[in-house]
Each structure stands twice: as C-alpha cells, then as structure tokens.
Design an enzyme around this catalytic site. Structure first.
Site, short mmCIF file in Angstrom:
data_model
loop_
_atom_site.label_atom_id
_atom_site.label_comp_id
_atom_site.label_asym_id
_atom_site.label_seq_id
_atom_site.Cartn_x
_atom_site.Cartn_y
_atom_site.Cartn_z
N LYS A 183 0.82 -1.19 0.00
CA LYS A 183 0.00 0.00 0.00
C LYS A 183 0.86 1.25 0.00
O LYS A 183 0.42 2.34 -0.35
CB LYS A 183 -0.91 0.03 1.23
CG LYS A 183 -1.91 -1.07 1.31
CD LYS A 183 -2.72 -0.98 2.60
CE LYS A 183 -3.67 -2.13 2.72
NZ LYS A 183 -4.32 -2.17 4.02
N ASP A 186 4.12 3.75 6.74
CA ASP A 186 3.20 3.57 7.86
C ASP A 186 3.87 2.91 9.05
O ASP A 186 4.97 2.38 8.97
CB ASP A 186 2.03 2.70 7.42
CG ASP A 186 2.41 1.24 7.27
OD1 ASP A 186 1.81 0.38 7.94
OD2 ASP A 186 3.32 0.95 6.46
N ASP A 221 7.61 2.64 -2.14
CA ASP A 221 7.78 3.78 -1.26
C ASP A 221 9.20 3.85 -0.70
O ASP A 221 9.79 4.91 -0.62
CB ASP A 221 6.75 3.79 -0.13
CG ASP A 221 6.73 2.51 0.70
OD1 ASP A 221 7.39 1.52 0.33
OD2 ASP A 221 6.03 2.49 1.73
N ASP A 269 14.59 -0.58 1.44
CA ASP A 269 15.25 -0.71 2.73
C ASP A 269 16.28 -1.84 2.63
O ASP A 269 17.40 -1.61 2.21
CB ASP A 269 14.17 -0.98 3.78
CG ASP A 269 14.65 -0.87 5.21
OD1 ASP A 269 15.85 -0.74 5.43
OD2 ASP A 269 13.81 -0.94 6.13
#
Length: 187
Positions: free
Chosen positions: A54, A171, A111, A114
C-alpha cells in the site's frame, strides 16, 4: 477527538515526529523523477507502472500525474514488514493481477528500498516470468544502510540513514500513511 493513547507508538510519541522531507520537497523531487523517467522510456510506447501496495500509492499517484509517457497503472500487494519496525526479510506477494508484460516497458514503484528484498524479489519475478523490453525500479526513499541484497533502485527521491519513517505512504501498523510529508522520530 483522537484518544491520546492512539498517538503513542512503543517508545515513540507521534507528537515528537520531526519533518524530514516536506510536502514541497517531495513534490519538487517527484517532478524531477518524472522527467528522468520520461527520458528513460520511449514516448510512443506504453509504460506499465507497477505500484507496490500500500505504501507507494501516494507517491505513484503524484509521479504519474507529472509524467508525459503514456502509462498503464497496475498494482501488486506484497509484505515484508508485518507489524515490525524493520523488514522481516521475507517477501510475500499477497495479491497480484499483473497482465501479460511480454514485450512491454515496466516501471516498478515502491515507497522505500530498505533491505532491498522486495525490489530484488519483484525484479527477479518480472525478469523470469516475462520477456520485458526495459525494466526499471523507482522508490521515494533509498535506505542503503539496511541493504542486505545487491539491489539498488534505478531512480530514487531521497536517501536516508537508519531512521524509522512514517508519512506520505510510509506507515506504522497501517497508520500515518496520510501525512503529507515524511517524518522521523529523533533518538
């Protein structure tokens, strides 16, 4: 009225959140990325933009609005964090309805890169399952300090060190994605 306990994360209080990248900085950098991506792909062929749900949804929406390349927008849902602050390293494809990408140009949008596990896994799947003309990977945040794979995004908005980030799609257990900026908690 929001219950104040809701604002408290383990060892963190949302009121301590510091802006790392403002809405204006994100908008400017997204414009620059759109221009770089437009230069990378032919303008007379469609580009399949695969948004990883998301987290990348805010970024992909702003990015494609700034692009001139004709696009087809698709979504794939994966998970590598669960309810943790750091990636678990296990990439799970939860939902995918990706069309046939043979002989197509493809841009994967995430997004954050990492550990690199999600990017590596998806790039490998697309390379193995399809004969793609050109495959590129863009992410808003590049967090090289946690990289455990040999994957780097072709394009990225910002590079960060080891900070836990929320906002603009990022988030914590599903919350704080709607902040218009990227924030972090000081130590």
């Amino acid at each position: 009225m929001i219950d104040i306990d809701f604002l408290n994360m383990p060892d963190r209080d949302i009121r301590e959140l510091q802006v790392l990248f403002s809405e204006e900085e994100i908008d400017k950098r997204t414009q620059e990325l759109a221009e770089m991506i437009d230069e990378e792909f032919p303008q007379d062929e469609p580009l399949y933009v695969i948004s990883i749900l998301k987290g990348s949804v805010l970024f992909v929406c702003d990015l494609i609005k700034k692009m001139k390349t004709p696009i087809q927008l698709e979504f794939i849902k994966v998970s590598s964090y669960g309810n943790e602050f750091k990636s678990t390293g296990n990439v799970k494809i939860i939902d995918s309805k990706i069309p046939n990408l043979n002989d197509q140009n493809v841009l994967i949008v995430d997004d954050i890169c990492d550990t690199g596990n999600t990017g590596k896994e998806l790039l490998q799947i697309f390379k193995n399952d399809y004969h793609i003309k050109k495959l590129k990977f863009v992410t808003l945040i590049n967090k090289r300090c946690n990289r455990t794979t040999d994957v780097d995004p072709d394009f990225y908005g910002f590079e960060v060190d080891d900070k836990f980030l929320v906002g603009y799609g990022l988030d914590y257990i599903g919350f704080y994605r709607n902040l218009p900026y990227v924030g972090w908690f000081p130590q």
